[in-house]
Design an enzyme around this catalytic site. Structure first.
Site, PDB file in Angstrom:
ATOM      1  N   SER A   1       0.871  -1.191   0.000  1.00  0.00           N
ATOM      2  CA  SER A   1       0.000   0.000   0.000  1.00  0.00           C
ATOM      3  C   SER A   1       0.900   1.230   0.000  1.00  0.00           C
ATOM      4  CB  SER A   1      -0.867   0.024   1.265  1.00  0.00           C
ATOM      5  OG  SER A   1      -1.399   1.328   1.473  1.00  0.00           O
TER       6      SER A   1
ATOM      7  N   TYR B   1      -1.449  -1.224  10.469  1.00  0.00           N
ATOM      8  CA  TYR B   1      -1.679  -1.505   9.040  1.00  0.00           C
ATOM      9  C   TYR B   1      -0.523  -0.945   8.211  1.00  0.00           C
ATOM     10  CZ  TYR B   1      -3.833  -1.570   4.408  1.00  0.00           C
ATOM     11  OH  TYR B   1      -4.082  -1.779   3.071  1.00  0.00           O
TER      12      TYR B   1
HETATM   13  N1  LIG Z   1      -8.773  -0.903  -0.990  1.00  0.00           N
HETATM   14  C1  LIG Z   1      -7.747  -0.109  -0.729  1.00  0.00           C
HETATM   15  O1  LIG Z   1      -7.882   1.125  -0.616  1.00  0.00           O
HETATM   16  C2  LIG Z   1      -6.371  -0.696  -0.599  1.00  0.00           C
HETATM   17  C3  LIG Z   1      -5.276   0.175  -0.648  1.00  0.00           C
HETATM   18  C4  LIG Z   1      -3.993  -0.354  -0.503  1.00  0.00           C
HETATM   19  C5  LIG Z   1      -3.821  -1.700  -0.339  1.00  0.00           C
HETATM   20  N2  LIG Z   1      -4.906  -2.539  -0.289  1.00  0.00           N
HETATM   21  C6  LIG Z   1      -4.656  -3.967  -0.072  1.00  0.00           C
HETATM   22  O2  LIG Z   1      -5.269  -4.719  -1.098  1.00  0.00           O
HETATM   23  C7  LIG Z   1      -5.523  -6.051  -0.644  1.00  0.00           C
HETATM   24  C8  LIG Z   1      -6.947  -6.444  -1.025  1.00  0.00           C
HETATM   25  O3  LIG Z   1      -7.859  -5.625  -0.326  1.00  0.00           O
HETATM   26  P1  LIG Z   1      -9.233  -5.099  -0.945  1.00  0.00           P
HETATM   27  O4  LIG Z   1      -9.188  -3.625  -0.902  1.00  0.00           O
HETATM   28  O5  LIG Z   1      -9.528  -5.794  -2.205  1.00  0.00           O
HETATM   29  O6  LIG Z   1     -10.216  -5.535   0.244  1.00  0.00           O
HETATM   30  P2  LIG Z   1     -11.474  -6.479   0.315  1.00  0.00           P
HETATM   31  O7  LIG Z   1     -12.439  -6.191  -0.797  1.00  0.00           O
HETATM   32  O8  LIG Z   1     -11.955  -6.398   1.721  1.00  0.00           O
HETATM   33  O9  LIG Z   1     -10.853  -7.925   0.028  1.00  0.00           O
HETATM   34  C9  LIG Z   1     -10.054  -8.586   0.977  1.00  0.00           C
HETATM   35  C10 LIG Z   1      -9.936 -10.045   0.570  1.00  0.00           C
HETATM   36  O10 LIG Z   1      -9.155 -10.718   1.562  1.00  0.00           O
HETATM   37  C11 LIG Z   1      -9.875 -11.850   2.016  1.00  0.00           C
HETATM   38  N3  LIG Z   1      -9.605 -12.120   3.422  1.00  0.00           N
HETATM   39  C12 LIG Z   1      -9.793 -11.293   4.479  1.00  0.00           C
HETATM   40  N4  LIG Z   1      -9.492 -11.934   5.628  1.00  0.00           N
HETATM   41  C13 LIG Z   1      -9.118 -13.194   5.276  1.00  0.00           C
HETATM   42  C14 LIG Z   1      -8.713 -14.347   6.008  1.00  0.00           C
HETATM   43  N5  LIG Z   1      -8.636 -14.342   7.359  1.00  0.00           N
HETATM   44  N6  LIG Z   1      -8.408 -15.474   5.322  1.00  0.00           N
HETATM   45  C15 LIG Z   1      -8.500 -15.510   3.978  1.00  0.00           C
HETATM   46  N7  LIG Z   1      -8.875 -14.457   3.230  1.00  0.00           N
HETATM   47  C16 LIG Z   1      -9.183 -13.318   3.878  1.00  0.00           C
HETATM   48  C17 LIG Z   1     -11.341 -11.520   1.811  1.00  0.00           C
HETATM   49  O11 LIG Z   1     -12.103 -12.698   1.626  1.00  0.00           O
HETATM   50  P3  LIG Z   1     -13.049 -13.451   2.713  1.00  0.00           P
HETATM   51  O12 LIG Z   1     -13.704 -12.405   3.547  1.00  0.00           O
HETATM   52  O13 LIG Z   1     -13.977 -14.237   1.840  1.00  0.00           O
HETATM   53  O14 LIG Z   1     -12.116 -14.328   3.475  1.00  0.00           O
HETATM   54  C18 LIG Z   1     -11.284 -10.747   0.505  1.00  0.00           C
HETATM   55  O15 LIG Z   1     -11.298 -11.636  -0.588  1.00  0.00           O
HETATM   56  C19 LIG Z   1      -5.251  -6.023   0.875  1.00  0.00           C
HETATM   57  O16 LIG Z   1      -3.980  -6.577   1.139  1.00  0.00           O
HETATM   58  C20 LIG Z   1      -5.251  -4.539   1.201  1.00  0.00           C
HETATM   59  O17 LIG Z   1      -4.477  -4.245   2.334  1.00  0.00           O
HETATM   60  C21 LIG Z   1      -6.160  -2.063  -0.423  1.00  0.00           C
END
Ligand SMILES: NC(=O)c1ccc[n+]([C@@H]2O[C@H](COP(=O)([O-])OP(=O)(O)OC[C@H]3O[C@@H](n4cnc5c(N)ncnc54)[C@H](OP(=O)(O)O)[C@@H]3O)[C@@H](O)[C@H]2O)c1
Length: 264
Positions: free
Chosen positions: A143, A156
């Site tokens: 991130s 985080y």
């Molecule tokens: N969105 C942003 O602004 C942003 C910015 C920078 C970085 N990121 C990073 O991008 C990545 C994806 O995030 P996203 O924004 O796409 O969020 P998201 O829509 O909440 O997706 C998160 C994913 O991780 C899975 N997950 C969560 N806890 C888990 C667990 N205990 N075991 C297995 N799977 C798990 C969830 O699936 P289940 O709930 O089905 O398990 C979901 O598929 C993360 O690493 C996040 O830190 C996001």
């Protein structure tokens, strides 16, 4: 159906929503078979059905809670033993809100388990397996808060700084093995992560928020261009190059036999 030659199998963690779900679609379009991992099996099965029909690739669903060591171990074993896996997308992650002093530390340990420990264990297994095969790609989703920890939740941000650092070290270790490594540093991206971590994203100015599709397409373009670190929204790559160059200016003076004169 629009099948292209298989690129091997991409293991995508956190494939049930947001960034991971988009990557799964884009990788299928590039001809990867998929191993989709998350906790929500129904969502994974629904995505898998759609991807099989739309892209003619093989899609397997693996339900796993990546905060649980027995589930992580199974995935590591799969990475080490299944030579068809050619790409690891280390994407599953959770965010957090609030001050370190007020943090629910049991919840924060689970965040660290998912964002740090699991990412590390899977990257290690993939590095061993891919280096042996002389090919493969490891993509770690960090991130931009890795670069600006004062702007967001401490744990985080630190977890994402870890992911960036791990990727840089791993890239140096894997030099010459044929294995590609990339850290992706998204800015604010429109996904469920905000709601899931209890953060009101409606207050974030719209010009700071990217759609997940645009973010992933940019990240894959960065991968195609051979970038180690991709910051999808950064307009001028020279700004990142200058940041890296500043680090190299420090390098010769970071470890010496004498303390600097200003400390004497
Ligand atoms: N969105 C942003 O602004 C942003 C910015 C920078 C970085 N990121 C990073 O991008 C990545 C994806 O995030 P996203 O924004 O796409 O969020 P998201 O829509 O909440 O997706 C998160 C994913 O991780 C899975 N997950 C969560 N806890 C888990 C667990 N205990 N075991 C297995 N799977 C798990 C969830 O699936 P289940 O709930 O089905 O398990 C979901 O598929 C993360 O690493 C996040 O830190 C996001």
């Amino acid at each position: 159906m629009n099948a292209v030659q298989s690129q091997g199998t991409a293991l995508v963690t956190g494939a049930s929503s947001g960034i991971g779900a988009i990557y799964a679609e884009r990788l299928a379009a590039r001809g990867f078979d998929l191993l989709l991992v998350a906790r929500d099996q129904d969502r994974l099965e629904a995505a898998a059905g759609k991807l099989r029909v739309e892209h003619g690739v093989q899609v397997e669903v693996l339900r796993a809670d990546l905060t649980q060591s027995e589930d992580v171990l199974k995935l590591e074993q799969r990475l080490r033993s299944d030579s068809s896996i050619s790409l690891l997308l280390n994407n599953a992650g959770v965010a957090a809100d609030g001050l370190l002093a007020n943090a629910d530390m049991d919840q924060m340990e689970r965040l660290i388990q998912l964002n740090v420990t699991t990412v590390t264990r899977l990257a290690s297994a993939a590095a061993a397996s891919f280096a042996k095969a002389g090919r493969g790609t490891i993509i770690n989703i960090a991130s931009v808060v890795a670069l600006f920890p004062e702007r967001f939740n401490a744990i985080y941000s630190a977890s994402k700084a870890y992911v960036l650092s791990l990727t840089q070290s791993l890239n140096a270790e894997l030099d010459g093995t044929g294995v590609r490594v990339q850290a992706v540093l998204p800015g604010v991206t429109r996904t469920e992560i905000w709601e899931r971590s209890g953060i009101d994203a409606s207050q974030i100015p719209a010009e700071m928020v990217m759609d997940a599709g645009e973010m992933v397409d940019a990240a894959l373009s960065g991968l195609d261009q051979g970038e180690l670190v991709t910051i999808p929204s950064l307009p001028d790559a020279a700004d990142w190059d200058a940041f890296v160059a500043a680090r190299h200016v420090l390098a010769p003076n970071l470890s010496k036999s004498k303390a600097a004169p200003r400390y004497k």
